[in-house]
Design a protein around this motif. Structure first.
Motif, PDB file in Angstrom:
ATOM      1  N   PRO A  52      26.162 -31.930  49.952  1.00 16.70           N
ATOM      2  CA  PRO A  52      24.946 -31.372  49.369  1.00 16.70           C
ATOM      3  C   PRO A  52      24.000 -30.780  50.424  1.00 16.70           C
ATOM      4  N   THR A  53      23.853 -31.463  51.556  1.00 10.71           N
ATOM      5  CA  THR A  53      22.987 -30.938  52.607  1.00 10.71           C
ATOM      6  C   THR A  53      23.571 -29.681  53.232  1.00 10.71           C
ATOM      7  N   VAL A  54      24.878 -29.671  53.472  1.00 10.64           N
ATOM      8  CA  VAL A  54      25.519 -28.476  54.028  1.00 10.64           C
ATOM      9  C   VAL A  54      25.316 -27.289  53.095  1.00 10.64           C
ATOM     10  N   LEU A  55      25.544 -27.507  51.812  1.00 12.04           N
ATOM     11  CA  LEU A  55      25.350 -26.427  50.853  1.00 12.04           C
ATOM     12  C   LEU A  55      23.895 -25.982  50.820  1.00 12.04           C
ATOM     13  N   GLY A  56      22.968 -26.928  50.889  1.00 14.81           N
ATOM     14  CA  GLY A  56      21.556 -26.576  50.905  1.00 14.81           C
ATOM     15  C   GLY A  56      21.168 -25.752  52.125  1.00 14.81           C
ATOM     16  N   LEU A  57      21.692 -26.128  53.283  1.00 18.66           N
ATOM     17  CA  LEU A  57      21.416 -25.375  54.507  1.00 18.66           C
ATOM     18  C   LEU A  57      21.956 -23.953  54.406  1.00 18.66           C
ATOM     19  N   ILE A  58      23.135 -23.806  53.861  1.00 21.67           N
ATOM     20  CA  ILE A  58      23.720 -22.469  53.711  1.00 21.67           C
ATOM     21  C   ILE A  58      22.927 -21.650  52.696  1.00 21.67           C
ATOM     22  N   ALA A  59      22.584 -22.261  51.565  1.00 25.87           N
ATOM     23  CA  ALA A  59      21.885 -21.545  50.503  1.00 25.87           C
ATOM     24  C   ALA A  59      20.479 -21.126  50.906  1.00 25.87           C
ATOM     25  N   SER A  60      19.909 -21.796  51.899  1.00 27.89           N
ATOM     26  CA  SER A  60      18.559 -21.455  52.364  1.00 27.89           C
ATOM     27  C   SER A  60      18.582 -20.674  53.676  1.00 27.89           C
TER      28      SER A  60
ATOM     29  N   VAL B 144      12.854 -18.808  51.466  1.00 23.57           N
ATOM     30  CA  VAL B 144      13.363 -19.978  50.739  1.00 23.57           C
ATOM     31  C   VAL B 144      13.047 -21.254  51.510  1.00 23.57           C
ATOM     32  N   ALA B 145      12.506 -22.239  50.819  1.00 23.63           N
ATOM     33  CA  ALA B 145      12.221 -23.545  51.413  1.00 23.63           C
ATOM     34  C   ALA B 145      13.335 -24.520  51.069  1.00 23.63           C
ATOM     35  N   LEU B 146      13.752 -25.286  52.061  1.00 22.30           N
ATOM     36  CA  LEU B 146      14.752 -26.346  51.864  1.00 22.30           C
ATOM     37  C   LEU B 146      14.001 -27.650  51.642  1.00 22.30           C
ATOM     38  N   VAL B 147      14.189 -28.257  50.485  1.00 19.33           N
ATOM     39  CA  VAL B 147      13.350 -29.382  50.065  1.00 19.33           C
ATOM     40  C   VAL B 147      14.135 -30.686  50.005  1.00 19.33           C
ATOM     41  N   ASP B 148      13.660 -31.686  50.750  1.00 17.39           N
ATOM     42  CA  ASP B 148      14.142 -33.068  50.668  1.00 17.39           C
ATOM     43  C   ASP B 148      15.622 -33.218  51.007  1.00 17.39           C
ATOM     44  N   ALA B 149      16.132 -32.381  51.900  1.00 19.43           N
ATOM     45  CA  ALA B 149      17.533 -32.513  52.313  1.00 19.43           C
ATOM     46  C   ALA B 149      17.678 -33.711  53.240  1.00 19.43           C
TER      47      ALA B 149
ATOM     48  N   ARG C 254       3.787 -23.068  51.282  1.00 20.67           N
ATOM     49  CA  ARG C 254       4.064 -22.322  52.505  1.00 20.67           C
ATOM     50  C   ARG C 254       4.020 -20.822  52.244  1.00 20.67           C
ATOM     51  N   PRO C 255       3.410 -20.068  53.136  1.00 23.05           N
ATOM     52  CA  PRO C 255       3.281 -18.623  52.935  1.00 23.05           C
ATOM     53  C   PRO C 255       4.642 -17.953  52.801  1.00 23.05           C
ATOM     54  N   GLY C 256       4.770 -17.070  51.831  1.00 19.42           N
ATOM     55  CA  GLY C 256       5.974 -16.273  51.673  1.00 19.42           C
ATOM     56  C   GLY C 256       7.114 -16.941  50.954  1.00 19.42           C
ATOM     57  N   VAL C 257       6.958 -18.186  50.525  1.00 24.02           N
ATOM     58  CA  VAL C 257       8.053 -18.890  49.855  1.00 24.02           C
ATOM     59  C   VAL C 257       8.216 -18.384  48.421  1.00 24.02           C
ATOM     60  N   GLU C 258       9.425 -17.914  48.114  1.00 24.82           N
ATOM     61  CA  GLU C 258       9.758 -17.434  46.776  1.00 24.82           C
ATOM     62  C   GLU C 258      10.887 -18.230  46.144  1.00 24.82           C
ATOM     63  N   GLY C 259      11.597 -19.003  46.961  1.00 24.98           N
ATOM     64  CA  GLY C 259      12.715 -19.780  46.459  1.00 24.98           C
ATOM     65  C   GLY C 259      12.661 -21.205  46.963  1.00 24.98           C
ATOM     66  N   LEU C 260      13.230 -22.125  46.181  1.00 24.82           N
ATOM     67  CA  LEU C 260      13.226 -23.546  46.511  1.00 24.82           C
ATOM     68  C   LEU C 260      14.640 -24.093  46.333  1.00 24.82           C
ATOM     69  N   VAL C 261      15.180 -24.693  47.386  1.00 26.63           N
ATOM     70  CA  VAL C 261      16.491 -25.334  47.309  1.00 26.63           C
ATOM     71  C   VAL C 261      16.263 -26.840  47.442  1.00 26.63           C
ATOM     72  N   LEU C 262      16.467 -27.553  46.367  1.00 31.31           N
ATOM     73  CA  LEU C 262      16.230 -28.997  46.302  1.00 31.31           C
ATOM     74  C   LEU C 262      17.565 -29.711  46.426  1.00 31.31           C
ATOM     75  N   VAL C 263      17.672 -30.615  47.401  1.00 29.08           N
ATOM     76  CA  VAL C 263      18.945 -31.254  47.709  1.00 29.08           C
ATOM     77  C   VAL C 263      18.979 -32.713  47.244  1.00 29.08           C
ATOM     78  N   ALA C 264      19.963 -33.020  46.437  1.00 34.31           N
ATOM     79  CA  ALA C 264      20.300 -34.386  46.017  1.00 34.31           C
ATOM     80  C   ALA C 264      19.123 -35.196  45.483  1.00 34.31           C
ATOM     81  N   PRO C 265      18.375 -34.669  44.519  1.00 38.10           N
ATOM     82  CA  PRO C 265      17.298 -35.478  43.934  1.00 38.10           C
ATOM     83  C   PRO C 265      17.817 -36.719  43.237  1.00 38.10           C
ATOM     84  N   ASP C 266      19.083 -36.698  42.820  1.00 36.22           N
ATOM     85  CA  ASP C 266      19.652 -37.834  42.110  1.00 36.22           C
ATOM     86  C   ASP C 266      19.843 -39.049  42.999  1.00 36.22           C
TER      87      ASP C 266
END
Length: 204
Positions: A40-48, A73-78, A146-158
């Motif tokens: 999940p973290t690897v995918l989040g890093l790639i997606a962001s 894009v912000a990477l959230v809680d990875a 954060r300035p300029g953030v248009e996307g959010l990638v949330l990793v493993a909230p479960d």
């Protein structure tokens, strides 16, 4: 904004991440399924836009530009990468994020910000003890500052427990506010959300 991951893979023999395809775009929440501790973290890093790939492609609005993805894009809680230290108080986490967003990082400013969200009672609680749905809302709100953030990638909230429908509602609310939202979670969460209309991609 539309970000497309086409057959992305990481490391020799694809051990860190096998070929995976998904996409996410402005105004929509998308669930991608990835499992094992690392993927999940690897995918989040790639997606962001924060990790190079060993196969496949990542595009933003039809072009390859990892720098643009990182800026927008912000990477959230990875886990390990962007999750807050569990023993830091919520007020401390907020103050640090306010600093990154260009606001005054004072205890007073943090308290006022939490009050506006209706979360003032959490100020002195260690972030690691915050209930899952509140934690996810808090961290998404902070990332959106954060300035300029248009996307959010949330990793493993479960991994924090709670009902998947709670954090999924929050993801959809951010999509309704105009963000491109990608949530990366496990198959059990996909099953729990199966009755909820959504855009989902299996990460395999």
């Amino acid at each position: 904004m539309r970000i497309v991951l086409d057959a992305v893979a990481k490391r020799r023999a694809q051990r860190a991440l096998p070929e995976t395809s998904t996409s996410y775009e402005t105004g929509r929440a998308t669930l991608a399924v990835a499992e094992t501790e690392q993927r999940p973290t690897v995918l989040g890093l790639i997606a962001s836009g924060r990790m190079k790939i060993d196969g496949g492609s990542v595009t933003i609005d039809g072009r390859t530009d990892a720098g643009a993805i990182r800026r927008r894009v912000a990477l959230v809680d990875a886990p390990i990468v962007s999750e807050p230290e569990p023993n830091v108080t919520v007020a401390g986490v907020v103050a640090e994020e306010l600093m990154f967003a260009g606001h005054a990082p004072t205890p007073f400013a943090a308290q006022r910000w939490l009050e506006r969200l209706g979360l003032a009672s959490l100020a002195s609680l260690p972030i690691g003890n915050v209930e899952a749905a509140q934690r996810i809302r808090l961290l998404l709100e902070l990332a959106a500052l954060r300035p300029g953030v248009e996307g959010l990638v949330l990793v493993a909230p479960d991994r924090h427990g709670g009902e998947p429908t709670a954090w999924w509602r929050t993801a959809e609310e951010f999509a309704e506010r105009g963000y491109a939202v990608l949530v990366i979670a496990g198959r059990a969460s996909r099953t729990a959300l199966s009755a909820v209309p959504t855009e989902r991609e299996d990460a395999r």
